[in-house]
Design an enzyme around this catalytic site. Sequence first.
Site, short mmCIF file in Angstrom:
data_model
loop_
_atom_site.label_atom_id
_atom_site.label_comp_id
_atom_site.label_asym_id
_atom_site.label_seq_id
_atom_site.Cartn_x
_atom_site.Cartn_y
_atom_site.Cartn_z
N SER A 79 9.63 -12.38 -6.67
CA SER A 79 10.63 -12.80 -7.64
C SER A 79 11.63 -14.16 -7.50
O SER A 79 11.42 -14.75 -6.29
CB SER A 79 11.70 -11.83 -6.19
OG SER A 79 11.60 -10.50 -6.36
N1 SAH Z 1 9.57 -8.23 -2.39
C1 SAH Z 1 7.97 -9.55 -3.87
C2 SAH Z 1 8.79 -9.10 -4.56
C3 SAH Z 1 7.02 -8.29 -5.69
S1 SAH Z 1 6.66 -7.51 -7.22
C4 SAH Z 1 8.13 -10.62 -3.22
O1 SAH Z 1 9.13 -11.02 -2.25
O2 SAH Z 1 7.24 -11.14 -3.83
C5 SAH Z 1 7.16 -6.00 -6.75
C6 SAH Z 1 5.86 -5.26 -6.17
O3 SAH Z 1 6.34 -4.51 -6.18
C7 SAH Z 1 4.66 -5.53 -6.50
O4 SAH Z 1 3.91 -6.10 -5.92
C8 SAH Z 1 4.20 -4.08 -6.77
O5 SAH Z 1 2.81 -3.93 -6.74
C9 SAH Z 1 5.29 -3.17 -5.63
N2 SAH Z 1 5.42 -1.99 -6.38
C10 SAH Z 1 5.54 -1.07 -7.23
N3 SAH Z 1 5.78 -0.04 -6.98
C11 SAH Z 1 5.41 0.39 -5.52
C12 SAH Z 1 5.84 1.41 -4.90
N4 SAH Z 1 5.82 2.75 -5.58
N5 SAH Z 1 5.56 1.34 -3.86
C13 SAH Z 1 5.31 0.07 -3.28
N6 SAH Z 1 5.13 -0.88 -3.80
C14 SAH Z 1 5.31 -0.56 -4.99
#
Ligand code: SAH
Length: 228
Positions: A79
């Site tokens: 993000s």
């Molecule tokens: N908090 C992260 C943001 C990553 S993007 C950071 O600081 O980098 C969002 C993430 O959510 C992705 O890695 C994706 O695989 C995950 N995601 C999407 N749907 C999800 C679910 N149902 N359960 C767990 N993770 C999920």
Amino acid sequence: MASCFKNISFVMSMEHNDTFRHKGLRLRLVQELRNKGITDNKVLNAIGAIPRHLFLDSSFVNFAYQDKPFPIAAGQTISQPYTVALQTQLLELKPNDKVLEVGTGSGYQAAVLMQLGMRLFSIERQRELYTWSTGLLTKLGYSGRFFLGDGYEGLPTFGPFDKIIVTAGAPELPRKLLIQLKIGGIMIIPIGGAQQIMTKIVRLAEDDFEQIQIGHCAFVPMLAGVVK
Ligand code: SAH
């Protein structure tokens, strides 16, 4: 957002050096976030302390302190720092809060929460990211509880939580997460399709939830199931 980067093959940087140059760039980033309206000094200090460049592919190291999202493994994104700061600020964290994060991803948001002293439980559905981010956070000395699983289920065994942060765009409010929020607890979640509305939910009573819309945002989608 993530779809633009889907075919990039990914090798994350495992260089753990944090130079004066990186520290200087971080201070500049913190000032930029202040200018954009982030006011919580504890959140800004955490961002000032965490080497974001370690959470990115080594080819993006020189961009790590720009206020931008970047591709990580499995077609996902780390993000934008402003978004991390905003979501963290909106959580109104208290010392020792029990926090559930959905979407560990790169582990950067998790690091910010643990830097702030939270008891963190974080779920990721992609094994590749789960393995990588858990390894990095451990090497950096953070201790939280990390799970490979479907965030739509939450972690009923470990709840209820003081705070819940969802870092992927949810088409609608996940009911199972709502009921894992303590009364008085806060959930910050982007709700919508390709574009979402950052939404703050406050559990006022057993069956009474207040919903406040904060503003537009764009996250990769929250998807069901686990990718092994
Ligand atoms: N908090 C992260 C943001 C990553 S993007 C950071 O600081 O980098 C969002 C993430 O959510 C992705 O890695 C994706 O695989 C995950 N995601 C999407 N749907 C999800 C679910 N149902 N359960 C767990 N993770 C999920």
